[in-house]
Design a protein around this motif. Structure first.
Motif, PDB file in Angstrom:
ATOM      1  N   ALA A   1       0.865  -1.241   0.026  1.00 17.69           N
ATOM      2  CA  ALA A   1      -0.084   0.104   0.152  1.00 17.69           C
ATOM      3  C   ALA A   1       0.765   1.208   0.063  1.00 17.69           C
ATOM      4  N   GLY A   2       1.995   1.324   0.704  1.00 18.75           N
ATOM      5  CA  GLY A   2       2.627   2.453   0.590  1.00 18.75           C
ATOM      6  C   GLY A   2       3.578   2.490  -0.707  1.00 18.75           C
ATOM      7  N   ILE A   3       3.890   1.676  -1.417  1.00 19.65           N
ATOM      8  CA  ILE A   3       4.413   1.477  -2.643  1.00 19.65           C
ATOM      9  C   ILE A   3       3.674   1.973  -3.431  1.00 19.65           C
ATOM     10  N   GLU A   4       2.338   1.439  -3.584  1.00 20.77           N
ATOM     11  CA  GLU A   4       1.379   2.175  -4.263  1.00 20.77           C
ATOM     12  C   GLU A   4       0.925   3.384  -4.327  1.00 20.77           C
ATOM     13  N   SER A   5       1.233   4.089  -3.176  1.00 20.99           N
ATOM     14  CA  SER A   5       0.822   5.434  -2.854  1.00 20.99           C
ATOM     15  C   SER A   5       1.961   6.519  -3.081  1.00 20.99           C
ATOM     16  N   LEU A   6       3.121   5.973  -3.514  1.00 25.66           N
ATOM     17  CA  LEU A   6       4.308   6.915  -4.002  1.00 25.66           C
ATOM     18  C   LEU A   6       3.933   7.943  -4.986  1.00 25.66           C
ATOM     19  N   PRO A   7       3.291   7.450  -6.055  1.00 29.29           N
ATOM     20  CA  PRO A   7       3.091   8.631  -7.147  1.00 29.29           C
ATOM     21  C   PRO A   7       2.281   9.803  -6.485  1.00 29.29           C
ATOM     22  N   THR A   8       1.427   9.359  -5.589  1.00 25.90           N
ATOM     23  CA  THR A   8       0.393  10.171  -4.948  1.00 25.90           C
ATOM     24  C   THR A   8       1.257  11.395  -4.039  1.00 25.90           C
ATOM     25  N   LEU A   9       2.238  10.611  -3.351  1.00 25.14           N
ATOM     26  CA  LEU A   9       3.084  11.412  -2.247  1.00 25.14           C
ATOM     27  C   LEU A   9       4.037  12.315  -3.172  1.00 25.14           C
ATOM     28  N   ILE A  10       4.552  11.837  -4.176  1.00 22.08           N
ATOM     29  CA  ILE A  10       5.445  12.511  -5.252  1.00 22.08           C
ATOM     30  C   ILE A  10       4.723  13.780  -5.671  1.00 22.08           C
ATOM     31  N   VAL A  11       3.472  13.763  -6.099  1.00 20.46           N
ATOM     32  CA  VAL A  11       2.754  14.838  -6.514  1.00 20.46           C
ATOM     33  C   VAL A  11       2.441  15.720  -5.425  1.00 20.46           C
ATOM     34  N   VAL A  12       2.015  15.451  -4.209  1.00 19.49           N
ATOM     35  CA  VAL A  12       1.881  16.104  -3.235  1.00 19.49           C
ATOM     36  C   VAL A  12       3.033  16.930  -2.644  1.00 19.49           C
ATOM     37  N   ILE A  13       4.224  16.460  -2.601  1.00 21.37           N
ATOM     38  CA  ILE A  13       5.363  16.842  -2.381  1.00 21.37           C
ATOM     39  C   ILE A  13       5.818  18.198  -3.430  1.00 21.37           C
ATOM     40  N   LEU A  14       5.749  17.707  -4.629  1.00 25.16           N
ATOM     41  CA  LEU A  14       5.726  18.549  -5.715  1.00 25.16           C
ATOM     42  C   LEU A  14       4.904  19.994  -5.865  1.00 25.16           C
ATOM     43  N   GLY A  15       3.787  19.676  -5.107  1.00 23.89           N
ATOM     44  CA  GLY A  15       2.586  20.671  -5.201  1.00 23.89           C
ATOM     45  C   GLY A  15       3.127  21.568  -3.719  1.00 23.89           C
ATOM     46  N   GLY A  16       3.590  21.129  -2.787  1.00 22.93           N
ATOM     47  CA  GLY A  16       4.086  21.913  -1.714  1.00 22.93           C
ATOM     48  C   GLY A  16       5.263  22.631  -1.822  1.00 22.93           C
ATOM     49  N   ILE A  17       6.215  22.024  -2.787  1.00 23.01           N
ATOM     50  CA  ILE A  17       7.243  22.943  -3.218  1.00 23.01           C
ATOM     51  C   ILE A  17       6.932  24.032  -4.236  1.00 23.01           C
ATOM     52  N   VAL A  18       6.030  23.735  -5.114  1.00 25.24           N
ATOM     53  CA  VAL A  18       5.449  24.890  -5.680  1.00 25.24           C
ATOM     54  C   VAL A  18       4.745  25.914  -4.942  1.00 25.24           C
ATOM     55  N   GLY A  19       4.001  25.511  -4.117  1.00 24.96           N
ATOM     56  CA  GLY A  19       3.217  26.295  -3.129  1.00 24.96           C
ATOM     57  C   GLY A  19       4.254  27.171  -2.154  1.00 24.96           C
ATOM     58  N   GLY A  20       5.226  26.443  -1.609  1.00 26.23           N
ATOM     59  CA  GLY A  20       6.293  27.201  -0.917  1.00 26.23           C
ATOM     60  C   GLY A  20       6.980  28.470  -1.860  1.00 26.23           C
ATOM     61  N   ILE A  21       7.379  28.076  -3.109  1.00 25.53           N
ATOM     62  CA  ILE A  21       7.950  29.019  -3.835  1.00 25.53           C
ATOM     63  C   ILE A  21       7.251  30.181  -4.387  1.00 25.53           C
ATOM     64  N   THR A  22       5.913  29.911  -4.582  1.00 26.80           N
ATOM     65  CA  THR A  22       5.017  30.809  -4.950  1.00 26.80           C
ATOM     66  C   THR A  22       4.660  31.751  -3.867  1.00 26.80           C
TER      67      THR A  22
END
Length: 124
Positions: free
Chosen positions: A83-104
């Motif tokens: 279940a953790g391995i299957e959720s990695l794509p979602t976690l990557i997108v969430v982390i990228l969203g956090g980075i974009v939000g922080g930069i913005t």
């Protein structure tokens, strides 16, 4: 001790969200979700920030991080490591969203500081 309080406050918020919120939604629909959000997040925000369980120095995504980690690990414990391995794509997108939000947010703060600084100079 202040870091222990931060971990405990975030964990308690996550436990309540993951165990209670869904029950309210199933029982009362959308209104239950709004009520759960108000009661759970409101109470935990009060305890973590106003009472001071959380260490609030600097930029910190406190309760959201604790709730996310709790949800992730709950499924890993219940359904196994797959279940953790299957959720990695979602976690990557969430982390990228956090980075974009922080930069913005940083760019917006910089822009507003420059804009307000220019206005103050013009007034003098």
């Amino acid at each position: 001790m202040k870091h222990l309080g931060t971990v405990l406050g975030a964990a308690i918020a996550g436990i309540f969200v993951m165990s209670v919120w869904g029950a309210f939604v199933q029982a009362y629909g959308i209104a239950g979700g709004w009520f759960a959000g108000l009661i759970i997040i409101g109470t935990m925000w009060y305890l973590n920030h106003y009472v001071g369980i959380h260490n609030n120095e600097g930029a910190w995504v406190d309760m959201a991080l604790g709730i996310g980690v709790t949800g992730f690990m709950r499924d890993v414990f219940i359904k196994g490591g797959q279940a953790g391995i299957e959720s990695l794509p979602t976690l990557i997108v969430v982390i990228l969203g956090g980075i974009v939000g922080g930069i913005t947010a940083a760019k917006l703060e910089k822009y507003l500081a420059e804009k307000n600084g220019e206005k103050e100079e013009v007034k003098e």
